[in-house]
Design an enzyme around this catalytic site. Structure first.
Site, PDB file in Angstrom:
ATOM      1  N   PHE A 482       0.778  -1.243   0.056  1.00  0.00           N
ATOM      2  CA  PHE A 482       0.097  -0.104   0.093  1.00  0.00           C
ATOM      3  C   PHE A 482       0.795   1.370  -0.072  1.00  0.00           C
ATOM      4  CE2 PHE A 482      -3.058  -2.796   2.061  1.00  0.00           C
ATOM      5  CZ  PHE A 482      -4.215  -2.492   1.278  1.00  0.00           C
ATOM      6  N   LYS A 499      -0.558   1.790   8.564  1.00  0.00           N
ATOM      7  CA  LYS A 499      -0.308   1.633   6.881  1.00  0.00           C
ATOM      8  C   LYS A 499      -1.160   2.670   6.303  1.00  0.00           C
ATOM      9  CE  LYS A 499      -0.084  -3.069   4.962  1.00  0.00           C
ATOM     10  NZ  LYS A 499      -0.896  -4.213   4.480  1.00  0.00           N
ATOM     11  N   ASP A 595      -1.227 -14.263  -1.262  1.00  0.00           N
ATOM     12  CA  ASP A 595       0.073 -13.512  -1.272  1.00  0.00           C
ATOM     13  C   ASP A 595       0.803 -13.867  -0.094  1.00  0.00           C
ATOM     14  OD1 ASP A 595       1.963 -12.126  -2.459  1.00  0.00           O
ATOM     15  OD2 ASP A 595       1.142 -10.284  -1.868  1.00  0.00           O
TER      16      ASP A 595
END
Ligand SMILES: *[C@@H]1O[C@H](CO)[C@@H](O)[C@H](O)[C@H]1NC(C)=O
Ligand SMILES: *[C@@H]1O[C@H](CO)[C@@H](O)[C@H](O)[C@H]1NC(C)=O
Ligand SMILES: *[C@@H]1O[C@H](CO)[C@@H](O)[C@H](O)[C@H]1NC(C)=O
Ligand SMILES: *[C@@H]1O[C@H](CO)[C@@H](O)[C@H](O)[C@H]1NC(C)=O
Ligand SMILES: *[C@@H]1O[C@H](CO)[C@@H](O)[C@H](O)[C@H]1NC(C)=O
Ligand SMILES: *[C@@H]1O[C@H](CO)[C@@H](O)[C@H](O)[C@H]1NC(C)=O
Length: 773
Positions: A482, A499, A595
């Site tokens: 991100f 984040k 992932d």
């Protein structure tokens, strides 16, 4: 979770600890080379039955009655002391006598475990039976000895024995084992020294008693209508070595009937494999009556209404006149089964549907139908209680998206109808509320295909708050898909990781939403948890719990001096497997992470691992569903080759990535190893070494000397089982998890034998671990 569940979780964690510690006390065993194992395996190969005479000095064969080869328990446990019962309590019972007269007692240690490794291995059903006979071995005339019996980490039963019992106690369980090793454990609960006289482990081949996810506890196994010699149908007369009750009191008065004719057991396809002698006798109602009934209480204490199964065994043993018919129905706890008829000397078993014993009772009546010429008969029956043993995971599904325990059918349906309406209402209210406050964006739509719930715990933050939490983005602690990750401090003193979604991020808004939504739903101690989020126009941020030890990838870097030791690596593997297993099997619909990689495995201060970065995750409506997608997913080195070729994505794609992750843990190498001529994939690097059997070159050189070779091989085997090119060949995460746990236990037991001590808290590395001292 309510208080009871939390307590239960604590107890389970506690038991895991005890079990592991017991295993380590038992280190002699595990460390012993495989020579003994081989011998033992050979001996078992033919019979499928392991009979252990606990406390016996040596192996022997019971030539007189059963032909059973008893083994001493020396090879199965290394703790405890041998004793014999007092002469006046010495049992002379046929079939069991000698076995019952010696015992092993466990004056030391809270928990002591027998380690059984049947040659048939995991993913099989086993019938386990434990025998207890106090027999005043210590001349102390104990009138009340109580201790707990555990099957692995799961409570099985409480043994209550007294000097007044002239006979013995038997506890039985039928269990589907997902691991190669089965532990039977005795737990001292402060009410006397645990002991055991005998232990049977029987492999159940193709039996109807099997149940993948639940254990069966035999409560009644009744041979009706008197009996013919031999007086009991102990092995080998009964291939399942069942112990039949010969004296059952049916509610109505009955008469016994029997035959000497042969009943065609072999020719029939009846899989219950009853001994002929059990079927040769039966009961029928006394003259003129048309009903046989029976009632039995199976619900007690904290399990007042257990689920149960009944097997009714019939064989026609009377030759009827031409045209005469014997037809009857079974009514079991108010459910009536279709009428059936019998054929002369042909066995027939009726297996009941699974049901719950309302009022704790199992009640049945077998009634002749109106057109029947003959009264009903019953040759034998078995009642089993079903128990769910879920395996030591203290934080299973709490949310409505996850599968509920099987219960009564109507309640969950009603509950979910209600919850859906409540959810709808809540969503509408929230949307209005947000519109009013001018910040609607996270509409909890189903872009990940999940039914969603609102979690007030995950609070929304304003951007101003985010600035203040991070002290104006002062400390960068990482960089993800991100954008940058900052350290933050909440008002309550908690540290968090924030984040921030950067404008130019590779992962976009959609992934951001997907992650928020998923993390609001799934909660597990091995998944990173969300504290809150901010979603104001361009300013988007996710606020997570802070993971003090960063990510696994950094921890494994070549130049890292604070290097993870072998056991910590195995523990991390178990943690990560637990988290992934939860996504795959604990949630409905299952969630595919897509992932998984070492930089997405985060570590707490105590090195507990949690999976992070759910931005690419997908949930699939049906478990078996695969999903064709063109959206790129994953990270080079970790991508499932089948997915790359076909676009076909499913849980097994994660399994592949997990295999690569394990290889990293074992070798310390990244998935793509940099060399002179570009990159080499870690599997290409490992394969030739595996073929040469060169484990030393495979293991991370930084671990040299500390790794038990057997254990390293086992770990590598697990890793390689995850990475075949086609997904169908890869195991499910639940199997992998089981194997890894075994591997960890093996490692710890060998460590114990080297060092003679164990740090319990590290075993689980969990914040749930209660204080043991
Ligand atoms: C146990 O009972 C026997 C017989 O009643 C008695 O002789 C003996 O003293 C008792 N032993 C103990 C330790 O109470
Ligand atoms: C147990 O397995 C059966 C099928 O074998 C399945 O229908 C059931 O949902 C499972 N129950 C649990 C609690 O996993
Ligand atoms: C039937 O057999 C049982 C078991 O041996 C015995 O206890 C019972 O007395 C017998 N009943 C009759 C009516 O003979
Ligand atoms: C069997 O049932 C009868 C009638 O209900 C009762 O009188 C008898 O005591 C019972 N016998 C046993 C051994 O329970
Ligand atoms: C079976 O017979 C018994 C005794 O006659 C009776 O009480 C019961 O209601 C009958 N059950 C059914 C399902 O007909
Ligand atoms: C047992 O289960 C089967 C399959 O679900 C069903 O068709 C049958 O009606 C059930 N029998 C009874 C007596 O409930």
């Amino acid at each position: 979770m309510d208080g009871g569940q939390i307590l239960l979780s604590y107890i389970k964690v506690w038991v895991v600890l005890l079990l592991l510690s017991a295993t380590f006390q038992n280190s002699k065993l595990a460390a012993k080379n495989t020579e003994q194992d081989k011998k033992r395996k050979l001996a078992e190969e033919n019979s499928g039955l392991i009979s252990i005479d606990c406390g016996a000095e040596e192996d022997y064969r019971d030539n007189e009655d059963t032909g059973i080869s008893y083994k001493t328990d020396k090879d199965f446990i290394s703790t405890g002391k041998n004793k014999v019962v007092a002469p006046e309590y010495s049992s002379t019972t046929r079939y069991y006598g000698k076995m019952l007269n010696s015992l092993r007692i466990f004056p030391e240690g809270k928990m002591n475990c027998y380690t059984l490794k049947p040659s048939q291995g995991k993913n099989q059903n086993y019938y386990v039976r434990a025998f207890f006979h106090y027999g005043n071995y210590d001349s102390k005339n104990h009138t009340q000895i109580k201790f707990d019996l555990y099957f692995g980490v799961n409570y099985w039963d409480t043994v209550k024995e007294t000097i007044e019992n002239k006979y013995w106690l038997t506890y039985e369980i039928i269990h589907y084992s997902v691991t190669d090793t089965i532990y039977v454990c005795l737990v001292n609960t402060g009410s006397g020294v645990p002991f055991i006289n005998g232990l049977d482990l029987l492999f159940l081949k193709d039996s109807p008693y099997g149940s993948m996810n639940r254990s069966l506890i035999p409560r009644v196994q009744a041979d009706l209508g008197g009996h013919q010699p031999p007086a009991t149908n102990r092995y080998p007369d009964d291939v399942y070595a069942r112990i039949w009750w010969l004296n059952i009191n049916l509610t109505d008065s009955v008469s016994n009937i029997s035959t000497k004719a042969n009943i065609d057991i072999q020719g029939s396809d009846n899989p219950c494999r009853l001994p002929v002698d059990v079927l040769r006798t039966a009961v029928q109602p006394r003259n003129g009556l048309n009903s046989l009934s029976y009632s039995y209480k199976i619900g007690y204490g904290d399990n007042p209404t257990p689920e149960f199964l009944v097997f009714f065994h019939f064989a026609e043993i009377e030759q009827s006149a031409p045209g005469e018919r014997r037809e009857f129905t079974i009514t079991l706890n108010d459910l009536e089964y279709e009428p059936f008829t019998l054929e002369y000397l042909k066995p027939l078993t009726i297996r009941s549907n699974l049901s719950r014993a309302q009022e704790g009772l199992v009640r049945f009546s077998i009634n002749a139908t109106l057109r029947s010429d003959l009264p009903p008969i019953l040759n034998a029956f078995e009642i089993f209680e079903l128990r769910s043993l879920l395996d030591g995971n203290p934080d299973l599904c709490k949310m409505n998206t996850c599968e509920k325990k099987q219960g009564s059918f109507s309640v969950p349906v009603i509950a979910s109808v209600i919850s859906v309406s409540v959810l709808l209402l809540l969503s509408i209210i929230t949307i209005f509320w947000r519109l009013k406050r001018g910040r609607l964006n996270v509409s909890l739509s189903s872009s990940v295909g999940l039914s969603l719930s609102l979690k007030s715990k995950n609070q929304p933050f304003t951007y101003t708050e985010i600035v203040s939490i991070t002290n104006n983005f002062q400390t960068i602690i990482g960089e993800g898909g991100f954008g940058k990750v900052y350290l933050g401090n909440l008002n309550d003193g908690r540290q968090v990781a924030v984040k921030l979604l950067s404008q130019s991020s590779r992962q976009g808004y959609k992934e951001f939403l997907a992650e928020v939504q998923l993390l609001m739903i799934v909660h597990h101690r091995n998944l990173v948890s969300l504290v809150g989020y901010c979603n104001e126009k361009e300013n988007m941020a996710l606020v997570y719990e802070y993971m003090a030890n960063g990510n696994l990838k950094d921890q494994l870097l070549e130049n890292n001096t604070n290097m993870l030791n072998w056991r910590a690596r195995l523990q991390i593997a178990v943690d990560a497997a637990q988290g992934l297993e939860y996504l795959h099997n604990g949630c409905r619909p299952p969630i595919v992470h897509r992932d998984l990689k070492s930089s997405n495995i985060l570590l707490t201060e105590n090195l507990q691992a949690k999976i992070a970065d759910f931005g690419l995750s997908k949930a699939f409506a049906n478990e078996g569903d695969s999903h064709v997608t063109t959206v790129p997913a994953g990270t080079p080195g970790y991508i499932d080759p089948e997915f790359r070729a076909s676009g076909n994505l499913n849980k097994k794609s994660d399994v592949y990535s997990f295999g690569i992750l394990l290889c990293e843990l074992i070798t310390g190498q990244p998935p793509l190893i940099r060399g002179h001529q570009g990159h080499t994939h870690i599997l290409q690097w490992v394969s030739p070494l595996v073929e040469r059997g060169d484990i030393q070159s495979i293991i991370d050189p930084r671990l040299q000397g500390e790794v038990n070779t057997n254990c390293a091989w086992k770990a590598l085997e697990i890793a390689l089982s995850c990475v075949p090119p086609t997904s169908i060949q890869r195991p499910d995460m639940s199997d992998i998890l089981g194997e890894l746990k075994e591997c960890l236990a093996m490692e710890m037991s060998s460590e114990i034998s080297m060092r003679g001590s164990v740090e319990m808290s590290l075993v689980l590395g969990t914040d749930m671990a209660p204080n043991l001292r």
